[in-house]
Design a protein around this motif. Sequence first.
Motif, PDB file in Angstrom:
ATOM      1  N   ARG A  39       0.843  -1.206   0.000  1.00  0.00           N
ATOM      2  CA  ARG A  39       0.000   0.000   0.000  1.00  0.00           C
ATOM      3  C   ARG A  39       0.870   1.245   0.000  1.00  0.00           C
ATOM      4  N   GLU A  40       1.933   1.212   0.813  1.00  0.00           N
ATOM      5  CA  GLU A  40       2.806   2.375   0.939  1.00  0.00           C
ATOM      6  C   GLU A  40       3.511   2.701  -0.358  1.00  0.00           C
ATOM      7  N   ALA A  41       3.856   1.690  -1.143  1.00  0.00           N
ATOM      8  CA  ALA A  41       4.493   1.940  -2.441  1.00  0.00           C
ATOM      9  C   ALA A  41       3.544   2.672  -3.382  1.00  0.00           C
ATOM     10  N   VAL A  42       2.261   2.310  -3.337  1.00  0.00           N
ATOM     11  CA  VAL A  42       1.264   3.019  -4.138  1.00  0.00           C
ATOM     12  C   VAL A  42       1.208   4.482  -3.723  1.00  0.00           C
ATOM     13  N   LEU A  43       1.136   4.711  -2.426  1.00  0.00           N
ATOM     14  CA  LEU A  43       0.978   6.070  -1.920  1.00  0.00           C
ATOM     15  C   LEU A  43       2.230   6.916  -2.147  1.00  0.00           C
TER      16      LEU A  43
ATOM     17  N   GLN B  10       4.647  10.773   5.188  1.00  0.00           N
ATOM     18  CA  GLN B  10       5.780  10.222   4.437  1.00  0.00           C
ATOM     19  C   GLN B  10       6.792   9.493   5.324  1.00  0.00           C
ATOM     20  N   ALA B  11       7.426  10.211   6.229  1.00  0.00           N
ATOM     21  CA  ALA B  11       8.520   9.622   7.004  1.00  0.00           C
ATOM     22  C   ALA B  11       8.028   8.623   8.040  1.00  0.00           C
ATOM     23  N   ALA B  12       6.905   8.926   8.684  1.00  0.00           N
ATOM     24  CA  ALA B  12       6.423   8.090   9.781  1.00  0.00           C
ATOM     25  C   ALA B  12       5.695   6.842   9.314  1.00  0.00           C
ATOM     26  N   VAL B  13       5.099   6.882   8.124  1.00  0.00           N
ATOM     27  CA  VAL B  13       4.259   5.764   7.675  1.00  0.00           C
ATOM     28  C   VAL B  13       4.693   5.221   6.317  1.00  0.00           C
ATOM     29  N   LEU B  14       4.725   6.070   5.303  1.00  0.00           N
ATOM     30  CA  LEU B  14       4.867   5.590   3.932  1.00  0.00           C
ATOM     31  C   LEU B  14       6.228   4.968   3.645  1.00  0.00           C
ATOM     32  N   GLU B  15       7.261   5.411   4.333  1.00  0.00           N
ATOM     33  CA  GLU B  15       8.594   4.872   4.079  1.00  0.00           C
ATOM     34  C   GLU B  15       8.914   3.654   4.937  1.00  0.00           C
TER      35      GLU B  15
END
Length: 226
Positions: free
Chosen positions: A60-64, A121-126
């Motif tokens: 999911r994070e790669a999509v976002l 971004q830093a806390a979740v998506l990465e």
Amino acid sequence: MADTFQRARNEEQRAVRRRAILDTAAAMLGEMPVSQVSLNELSRRVGLAKSNVLRYFESREAVLLELLATASQELLDHLDTALPQAVDADAPVSERTDRVAATMADALAARPVLCDLISAQAAVLERNVSTQVAAEYKRAGIAQAFALAHLARVHVPELGERDSVRFAAGALLTATAAWPHAHPSAAVLAVYESEPELAVLRIDFATALRESLEVLLSGLLARASR
């Protein structure tokens, strides 16, 4: 869930699948915050089994993250047009810095999805991506940060190259921090409603960002003049 798509047989078909996933995720972000976008719901809406969505994006994070990169580029394209219209090149530096700050703050405030993605971004998506995806995103992010720095320096050349990069980085960090504080949870909003005196430090995103960018630019220029 059975696929409504036939399996992609070539790169063109794969690109169509990827675009469908990205477009569906973007539509979901128009309805809900990043925290509520799940891979299960994304899969359901796009008409693919979750395992097949993962054929095109590893998480999911790669999509976002890809949506974040696209939204960031759209912001840069907008500022490339908006800043020359807003900033008088012959105006005093104090006026030019204020116009740059206001234009950037207004542009970000008008893009809630981008701001929500930046704040996550830093806390979740990465946190749930491979080294390869992280490297690809960081390359794009660095290029976009330097592009933002260049746009600022065009209108405030007194900054210099190094300080324009500092300004771009500071602007993004400020937006990251200000967005969640300007959009508190339902529980906090209920507290503000019942006890208005507790809302004394509540902020308006556009105002707080504009004022912070004004201070950041003024501080960088003051240090440079020394």
